[in-house]
Structure formats: structure tokens, C-alpha cells
Design a protein around this motif. Structure first.
Motif, mmCIF file in Angstrom:
data_model
loop_
_atom_site.group_PDB
_atom_site.id
_atom_site.type_symbol
_atom_site.label_atom_id
_atom_site.label_comp_id
_atom_site.label_asym_id
_atom_site.label_seq_id
_atom_site.Cartn_x
_atom_site.Cartn_y
_atom_site.Cartn_z
ATOM 1 N N ALA A 123 -8.265 8.669 2.152
ATOM 2 C CA ALA A 123 -7.284 7.944 1.345
ATOM 3 C C ALA A 123 -6.886 6.634 2.018
ATOM 4 O O ALA A 123 -6.718 5.604 1.349
ATOM 5 C CB ALA A 123 -6.043 8.813 1.124
ATOM 6 N N SER A 124 -6.737 6.654 3.362
ATOM 7 C CA SER A 124 -6.387 5.426 4.066
ATOM 8 C C SER A 124 -7.532 4.415 4.028
ATOM 9 O O SER A 124 -7.298 3.209 3.951
ATOM 10 C CB SER A 124 -6.002 5.739 5.518
ATOM 11 O OG SER A 124 -7.087 6.325 6.213
ATOM 12 N N SER A 127 -7.529 2.815 0.632
ATOM 13 C CA SER A 127 -6.429 1.863 0.444
ATOM 14 C C SER A 127 -6.676 0.542 1.167
ATOM 15 O O SER A 127 -5.846 -0.362 1.096
ATOM 16 C CB SER A 127 -5.113 2.479 0.919
ATOM 17 O OG SER A 127 -5.147 2.707 2.313
#
Length: 225
Positions: A123-124, A127
Motif C-alpha cells: 500500500a505504501s 501511494s
């Protein structure tokens, strides 16, 4: 049974044991700080994809974990002078403890980092975070949370291992017990008092480990307690 046990002699030598207690505590703090620095560097190298960095770190960790601390201490104390490197006993002791515990701390930190959910890492990445941002904002805060209890456990092991420094005449707790035993020929008084001092240090650090685990709400990952 205790009729030949001299409490008066122990009281007489309490200042010596007090100095040894403070010295052991100081040695352990300095050595643990050094071990933490070594562990962080080794962990960072071990997590890299490049074999140029990963392989030396892995070889070092395996070598340290496969050999006794006493052999490492004797190599630094007796072996380095043969190679032209002469260091004070105190520095040799701190160096031996730091290099030894650093290998175990590297594995503790690595286990903490790898315990982070893969989904959070992905997820990081999605992003748009860089590697440094992922480590600083997502991975390390959570990894530190789960590694504090086992790091305190490793600190307990380091305190106990510091007793080996008495073999190279470093003035610490075990050395104080040796001096009492040799001066008065009272090994029971000397080493029972030494053991009691180590128990105080052990239960103090153990309580910190349990309190930190409860406060952080985590189950400690592996340690060497």
C-alpha cells in the motif's frame, strides 16, 4: 550450615561489590549501545537485494552465532596484539560484547521488520512513497514496537555475558567476587554475593521487558533469555 558463612566479610567488601555493580551496569549500557549500532548496520545490509552487502552481513552473523563469546574475547585480547593491535582491557571487553550482541540484535530487528504485513508495504508503494519514506513512516515505527521486548531480553543476556570480562581482569561484579575469594579464601561468600547482584540486574531488566510488552500490547518475538 551457615555457621562458617561470614556475613561480616561480605559487609566489609560491599564497597568493592558496589563498584563492581556500577561498572557492570556502565559496561553493559555502553556495550549495548555499540551492539545496537552494529545490529542496525548489519540488519540494513542483510535486507538489501545486493549480494555485495547481504553476503558479508550474513557471514558475519553466522560466524558470531556459531562461535563462543569466550573464543571471540580471547581472539581480541590475545590475537590482536599478535597482529600489532594492542587495546586496553576495558575497550577489548566492550568491543567483544558489542560485536557479539550486535549479531543477535541484527536478527531481532530483521524479524521485527519482516513481521510487518506485506499488504502495508504494498500500500505504501502504491501511494508513491520512496524506500526511505516507507521505512521511516510505515515499517520502522511498527517494527520498533515489536522489537523492544526482545531487545531488552538481549540486554539481559549481555549483562550476564559481561561476567566473562573478569577473565581479562576488567573490574566488574564477577571480578569483585574473585577478589574476595582469593583474598580471604571464601569462595562461597564471594560468588553468592556476586550472584545476588546479578539477580538484582536480571529482575530489573526482566521487569522492564514485561512492562514494555504489556504497555505496547505485543507478544515478544524470539530472544535469548
Amino acid at each position: 550450615m551457615l555457621e562458617n558463612f561470614s556475613f561480616r566479610t561480605i559487609v566489609e567488601y560491599l564497597p568493592l561489590f558496589g563498584e563492581g555493580f556500577v561498572a557492570t551496569l556502565w559496561l553493559s549500557i555502553v556495550s549495548f549501545a555499540g551492539a545496537l549500532a552494529v545490529g542496525i548496520i548489519l540488519c540494513a545490509m542483510n535486507l538489501q537485494r545486493s549480494k555485495v552487502l547481504k553476503l558479508p552481513a550474513k557471514m558475519y552473523i553466522d560466524a558470531i552465532r556459531a562461535t563462543p563469546l569466550l573464543a571471540q574475547l580471547y581472539f581480541l585480547y590475545f590475537g590482536l596484539p599478535r597482529l600489532g593491535v594492542v587495546l586496553p582491557e576495558l575497550f577489548v571487553g566492550i568491543l567483544a560484547l558489542s560485536l557479539n550482541s550486535g549479531a543477535y540484535i541484527a536478527e531481532i530487528i530483521r524479524a521485527g521488520i519482516l513481521s510487518i504485513s506485506r499488504g502495508q508495504v504494498e500500500a505504501s508503494v502504491a501511494s508513491g512513497m520512496t524506500y526511505a519514506q516507507r521505512m521511516r513512516l510505515v515499517i520502522l515505527p511498527q517494527a520498533i514496537r515489536v522489537t523492544i521486548p526482545p531487545l531488552l531480553g538481549q540486554a539481559i543476556v549481555l549483562v550476564k555475558d559481561s561476567a566473562l570480562l573478569s577473565l581479562i581482569s576488567v573490574a566488574e561484579l564477577t571480578r569483585a567476587g574473585q577478589l574476595l575469594a582469593s583474598d580471604r579464601f571464601m569462595p562461597a561468600e564471594g560468588f553468592i554475593t556476586t550472584a545476588a547482584c546479578y539477580l538484582v540486574l536480571y529482575y530489573g531488566l526482566k521487569s522492564m521487558a514485561h512492562l514494555s510488552a504489556r504497555w505496547l500490547g505485543v507478544r515478544p518475538i524470539g530472544s535469548r533469555i
